[in-house]
Design a protein around this motif. Structure first.
Motif, short mmCIF file in Angstrom:
data_model
loop_
_atom_site.label_atom_id
_atom_site.label_comp_id
_atom_site.label_asym_id
_atom_site.label_seq_id
_atom_site.Cartn_x
_atom_site.Cartn_y
_atom_site.Cartn_z
N ARG A 190 0.88 -1.17 0.00
CA ARG A 190 0.00 0.00 0.00
C ARG A 190 0.91 1.22 0.00
NH1 ARG A 190 -3.10 -3.75 3.13
NH2 ARG A 190 -5.24 -3.91 2.37
N PHE A 191 0.77 2.02 -1.03
CA PHE A 191 1.74 3.09 -1.24
C PHE A 191 1.48 4.27 -0.31
CE2 PHE A 191 -1.76 4.50 -3.87
CZ PHE A 191 -1.68 5.89 -3.88
N GLY A 192 2.52 5.10 -0.19
CA GLY A 192 2.42 6.28 0.66
C GLY A 192 1.97 7.49 -0.13
N ALA A 193 2.94 8.26 -0.66
CA ALA A 193 2.61 9.45 -1.43
C ALA A 193 2.72 9.22 -2.93
CB ALA A 193 3.53 10.61 -1.03
N ASP A 194 3.49 8.21 -3.36
CA ASP A 194 3.80 8.04 -4.78
C ASP A 194 3.81 6.55 -5.09
OD1 ASP A 194 4.98 7.80 -7.31
OD2 ASP A 194 6.34 9.48 -7.00
N ALA A 195 2.75 6.08 -5.76
CA ALA A 195 2.60 4.65 -6.02
C ALA A 195 3.73 4.10 -6.89
CB ALA A 195 1.25 4.38 -6.69
N LEU A 196 4.13 4.85 -7.90
CA LEU A 196 5.15 4.35 -8.83
C LEU A 196 6.52 4.28 -8.16
CD1 LEU A 196 4.03 6.19 -12.08
CD2 LEU A 196 3.50 3.85 -11.33
N HIS A 197 6.83 5.28 -7.34
CA HIS A 197 8.09 5.24 -6.59
C HIS A 197 8.13 4.02 -5.68
CE1 HIS A 197 10.32 5.94 -2.82
NE2 HIS A 197 11.26 6.48 -3.61
N LEU A 217 -5.17 1.96 -5.03
CA LEU A 217 -5.13 2.68 -6.30
C LEU A 217 -6.48 3.26 -6.71
CD1 LEU A 217 -2.57 0.58 -8.36
CD2 LEU A 217 -2.29 2.89 -7.43
N ASP A 218 -7.47 3.16 -5.82
CA ASP A 218 -8.69 3.92 -6.04
C ASP A 218 -8.72 5.20 -5.19
OD1 ASP A 218 -8.97 2.51 -3.67
OD2 ASP A 218 -10.89 1.57 -4.20
N ARG A 219 -7.56 5.58 -4.65
CA ARG A 219 -7.43 6.91 -4.06
C ARG A 219 -7.44 7.95 -5.17
NH1 ARG A 219 -2.32 6.31 -0.13
NH2 ARG A 219 -1.72 8.15 -1.32
N LYS A 220 -8.08 9.08 -4.92
CA LYS A 220 -8.21 10.10 -5.96
C LYS A 220 -6.86 10.65 -6.39
CE LYS A 220 -12.89 11.65 -4.78
NZ LYS A 220 -13.72 12.76 -4.25
N ASP A 221 -5.91 10.77 -5.45
CA ASP A 221 -4.60 11.30 -5.83
C ASP A 221 -3.87 10.34 -6.75
OD1 ASP A 221 -4.38 9.55 -3.60
OD2 ASP A 221 -2.40 10.33 -3.11
N ALA A 222 -4.05 9.04 -6.55
CA ALA A 222 -3.42 8.06 -7.43
C ALA A 222 -4.01 8.12 -8.83
CB ALA A 222 -3.58 6.66 -6.86
N VAL A 223 -5.32 8.23 -8.90
CA VAL A 223 -5.99 8.29 -10.20
C VAL A 223 -5.61 9.57 -10.95
CG1 VAL A 223 -8.23 8.33 -11.36
CG2 VAL A 223 -7.88 6.83 -9.39
N ALA A 224 -5.56 10.69 -10.22
CA ALA A 224 -5.18 11.96 -10.85
C ALA A 224 -3.78 11.91 -11.43
CB ALA A 224 -5.30 13.10 -9.84
N HIS A 251 -11.33 8.99 -1.81
CA HIS A 251 -11.45 7.85 -2.71
C HIS A 251 -12.52 8.07 -3.77
CE1 HIS A 251 -9.44 6.05 0.80
NE2 HIS A 251 -8.92 5.18 -0.06
N LEU A 252 -12.40 7.33 -4.86
CA LEU A 252 -13.42 7.34 -5.89
C LEU A 252 -14.74 6.81 -5.35
CD1 LEU A 252 -11.46 5.72 -8.89
CD2 LEU A 252 -11.66 8.16 -8.34
N THR A 253 -15.82 7.15 -6.01
CA THR A 253 -17.10 6.50 -5.75
C THR A 253 -17.11 5.16 -6.48
OG1 THR A 253 -18.18 7.45 -7.69
CG2 THR A 253 -18.24 8.75 -5.64
N ASP A 254 -18.07 4.32 -6.15
CA ASP A 254 -18.15 3.04 -6.84
C ASP A 254 -18.37 3.20 -8.35
OD1 ASP A 254 -17.52 1.27 -4.86
OD2 ASP A 254 -19.57 0.60 -4.46
N ARG A 255 -19.18 4.16 -8.74
CA ARG A 255 -19.40 4.37 -10.17
C ARG A 255 -18.09 4.79 -10.84
NH1 ARG A 255 -23.12 4.64 -14.07
NH2 ARG A 255 -24.65 3.81 -12.62
N GLU A 256 -17.32 5.64 -10.18
CA GLU A 256 -16.03 6.03 -10.74
C GLU A 256 -15.06 4.85 -10.77
OE1 GLU A 256 -16.02 10.73 -9.31
OE2 GLU A 256 -15.31 9.15 -7.95
N ARG A 257 -15.08 4.01 -9.73
CA ARG A 257 -14.25 2.80 -9.73
C ARG A 257 -14.64 1.89 -10.90
NH1 ARG A 257 -15.54 2.97 -4.25
NH2 ARG A 257 -13.78 3.65 -2.98
N ALA A 258 -15.94 1.70 -11.07
CA ALA A 258 -16.40 0.82 -12.14
C ALA A 258 -15.97 1.36 -13.51
CB ALA A 258 -17.92 0.66 -12.07
#
Length: 329
Positions: A190-197, A217-224, A251-258
């Motif tokens: 589970r990533f902290g501030a930067d998933a790719l790092h 990875l359904d955190r809004k900052d990750a998606v952005a 986090h995203l909503t379920d519709r956004e996740r889908a």
């Protein structure tokens, strides 16, 4: 070796021993059975009644089974209430496979033993010490305080500090990767501030990307930041693991996740998607999160299908992808 023999030899570590990978069925990959905030068991206002906990969890696992679920992955690691004997009894009683995990993190959740070893000046544990600790939980069995080991961990899980990976977090990630290389179990981060790092840290140890699942990875900052698509492009598994959390600003909503699931499938990454809810069966020391373990398969997948997800892709996400991740290699 024939294809049949190869398939027959593929196994996954569960609390009751190795099972054939093809027997996992529908898997929920990022959940918690019993979650106890470290130290909460000593609080005056908290009771740990194992019989009551068993009844609650047995009911929830039975509901999961009755809705087609067959395997639960408890991804809480070593020090958040993991109870191997309880999980063995639950698996026998309900028929649900339970995959338990080793690992720990982030740094703020570690006890002083792991933060201030007897060096001058004090330094974080090196990666090889974490690797040795985690590897023994796979090869010799998970520790049951204080007198025995039981079962074998099925994955290594670790988490980075939310504001960014610390030196201790990096030791944890590298130790987790080394355990995966030594034992064949996968790594869940589970990533902290930067998933790719944070993904790059475990890949830097020589671990193949397809042995890693990146959670949150359904955190809004990750998606952005485009992290879900880039994680999939690198070959790691993308966990959208807060399915059912529909009213949280982070986090995203379920519709956004889908919609994101369909986007990833259309981009050719249907074999890299995992979904779960991070549900907590029984919580001690923190608020309960009483979401059915079956929610992702019985509520979220139909939503994704309404947006264009095919039956075949749904099966990949619920059955094939988690099987491929959890299979020992």
């Amino acid at each position: 070796m024939t294809d049949v023999q190869t398939a027959a030899s593929r196994t996954v570590n569960t609390v009751l021993g190795p099972v054939a990978a093809d027997d996992l069925g529908v898997v929920s990959v990022h959940e918690a059975l019993l979650f106890v905030v470290p130290g909460a068991e000593h609080a005056y206002d908290i009771t740990i009644d194992r019989a009551e906990i068993f009844e609650i969890l047995a009911r929830k696992l039975t509901e999961f089974r009755d809705h087609g679920g067959k395997t639960i992955v408890d991804s809480t690691g070593m020090f958040h209430g993991r109870d191997v004997k309880l999980y063995e009894a639950l698996s026998r009683s309900t028929g649900v496979h339970i995959v338990a995990s080793t690992g720990m993190g982030p740094e703020e959740m570690l006890g002083g033993y792991f933060l201030t070893p007897q060096t001058n000046p004090p330094t974080p544990w090196p990666a090889e010490k974490f690797a040795d600790l985690f590897t023994k939980e796979v090869t010799e069995g998970m520790v049951v305080p204080r007198v025995e080991r039981r079962g074998a961990a099925g994955l290594v899980t670790t988490t980075a500090t939310r504001d960014g990976m610390t030196p201790t977090d990096e030791s944890l990630f590298r130790g987790a990767a080394r355990t995966a290389l030594a034992t064949g179990v996968p790594v869940s981060i589970r990533f902290g501030a930067d998933a790719l790092h944070d993904l790059d840290v475990v890949l830097d140890e020589g671990l193949s990307a397809d042995r890693v699942v990146v959670g949150d990875l359904d955190r809004k900052d990750a998606v952005a930041a485009g992290a879900p698509l880039e994680v999939a492009r690198r070959g790691a598994f993308v966990a959208l693991d807060h399915v059912g959390l529909d009213d949280d600003d982070a986090h995203l909503t379920d519709r956004e996740r889908a919609a994101l699931v369909v986007e990833l499938v259309n981009a050719g990454h249907g074999n890299r998607i995992l979904i779960s809810s991070n549900a907590i069966g029984v919580a001690k020391g923190q608020p309960a999160y009483d979401l059915p373990y079956s929610y992702a398969s019985r509520a979220f997948v139909p939503l994704a299908k309404s947006l264009g997800l095919s039956d075949e892709d749904a099966r990949h996400i619920l059955v094939d992808n988690p099987r491929d991740l959890l299979t020992l290699r």
